[in-house]
Enzyme design. Structure first.
Site, short mmCIF file in Angstrom:
data_model
loop_
_atom_site.label_atom_id
_atom_site.label_comp_id
_atom_site.label_asym_id
_atom_site.label_seq_id
_atom_site.Cartn_x
_atom_site.Cartn_y
_atom_site.Cartn_z
N CYS A 1 -51.52 42.34 19.87
CA CYS A 1 -51.17 41.25 18.96
C CYS A 1 -51.55 41.12 17.22
CB CYS A 1 -50.75 40.54 19.97
SG CYS A 1 -49.75 39.19 19.06
N HIS B 1 -51.10 39.09 24.75
CA HIS B 1 -51.59 37.66 25.46
C HIS B 1 -51.56 36.75 26.17
CE1 HIS B 1 -51.35 35.45 21.41
NE2 HIS B 1 -50.63 36.77 21.29
N CYS C 1 -48.93 33.88 23.54
CA CYS C 1 -48.09 34.52 22.40
C CYS C 1 -47.29 33.64 21.50
CB CYS C 1 -47.72 35.78 23.10
SG CYS C 1 -47.34 37.23 21.60
#
Length: 392
Positions: A196, A252, A255
């Site tokens: 990300c 993660h 997010c």
């Protein structure tokens, strides 16, 4: 009294003759513009053929007119007014012809000089647009390795960034000069990291690895969308040119992209289109997700499931299947191998979710196989794993 009358009557033809001569001379130019040419000697007039002669206006002007024999025995008011009208019409024609005449291009209108104290400053020619090379040289990049210099940035964080980079560079050049020399000419990463874009997940920092060891792609919510040229180009280069052996897809907790997909809002283009695939992940696993009562736990579960689905998309990509087919008989099995991981910003820990992606996709080879024989087959063909196979 009678004498005075006789004197006036005798002077009247002379005065009228003088007036008519002045009118004829004044009207010569306008009449010429109308097509009547007059010669000075004897005032000979020639009338164009298309000009209709009017006896009352021109009279005997087509014949030779002489000043001497021209007699005006009496005042003819109608002739006078007609001559005046001819002069006016000729003057109008002359004015129209003059206004429509094109001035020579070489003749510039005279501009009166302005007083010295009011003279405008000279305007210089527009500045030439600098080239990129000129901007680089102007910025101090003439040398390959420019000297650091103190520069004040409007942002304090920018000052910290460049100051921190200077410190890091000096430390690396002092402690790992061989590595820096190598990185100046090549890279040989064995791991590709798809994560990300979140600022809390710096892959080299959390892995404590040196530059050149991880080939990185980052975007919102660690998506692997097959229509995204950025991700697909990176996959093609990483697998085909760099020869990466392992691909990590790392989600993660916390997010923002996953959270946005769970809200029933239109986030606008292009973000809405980007996170729509996460909504599809929810649809595929709706039964599992709806069974979780706690909103935070449901969000974390979707983060995990989204990461696994993106791993599946990695194996769907043509460059990956081609490379796996080429290496399927080598020791250790085909490469690249794909791993689903999740990172917790609160603890700094990156966890392998221990999901067998090959097992998950093996039941869908009839759908996703791009005719690369054996690319999607694990060593032992197994049935696809249910959603419960995803480790919590």
């Amino acid at each position: 009294t009678d004498g005075r009358r006789l004197d006036r009557s005798s002077q009247q033809p002379v005065r009228m003759k003088f007036v008519l001569n002045i009118m004829l001379l004044a009207g010569a130019a306008p009449l010429a513009s109308a097509g009547v040419t007059m010669h000075r000697s004897g005032l000979t007039a020639r009338v164009p053929t298309n000009f209709q002669k009017r006896k009352g206006v021109l009279g005997s002007m087509s014949s030779k007119l002489s000043r001497r024999p021209m007699q005006v025995p009496h005042a003819d008011a109608s002739l006078t007014f007609e001559l005046i009208g001819a002069g006016v019409l000729g003057a109008a024609a002359w004015g129209i012809a003059k206004s429509t005449a094109k001035e020579p291009a070489s003749v510039a209108p005279a501009v009166p000089a302005a007083p010295a104290q009011l003279a405008p400053a000279k305007t210089s020619a527009p500045a030439k647009k600098p080239s990129m090379a000129e901007l680089i040289l102007e910025g101090g990049m003439a040398q390959k390795t420019p000297k650091y210099y103190a520069k004040q940035y409007p942002s304090k964080k920018l000052d910290e960034l460049f100051a921190g980079n200077k410190k890091w560079s000096e430390n690396m050049m002092s402690n790992k000069p061989e590595l820096m020399e190598k990185l100046g000419s090549m890279q040989e990463p064995k791991i590709m990291y798809i994560g990300c874009a979140d600022s809390r997940v710096p892959e080299n920092t959390i892995s404590n690895m040196d530059p050149g060891e991880i080939f990185v792609v980052r975007n919102v919510a660690n998506q692997v969308q097959l229509y995204d040229n950025s991700v697909m180009s990176a996959l093609q280069f990483g697998v085909g040119a760099l020869g990466v052996e392992d691909i990590i897809v790392a989600g993660h907790y916390g997010c923002g992209g996953v959270k946005a997909s769970m809200a029933n809002n239109d986030h606008g283009a292009p973000l809405e289109q980007w996170i729509s695939s996460i909504r599809d992940v929810y649809r595929l696993h709706q039964k599992d997700l709806d069974s979780i009562a706690d909103p935070q736990e449901r969000t974390e579960r979707l983060i995990q499931l989204n990461t696994v689905e993106q791993c599946l998309n990695v194996l769907r990509a043509g460059p990956v299947q081609k490379r796996r087919m080429e290496t399927m008989n080598q020791p250790g099995g085909p490469i690249p191998r794909v791993h689903a991981c999740v990172y917790d910003p609160a603890t700094g820990k990156l966890t392998d979710m221990d999901v067998d992606i090959e097992k998950y996709i093996s039941g869908y080879t009839s759908i996703y196989d791009l005719n690369y024989k054996g690319a999607l087959e694990p060593r032992q063909k197994l049935q696809p794993a249910p959603s419960s196979a995803v480790a919590a």
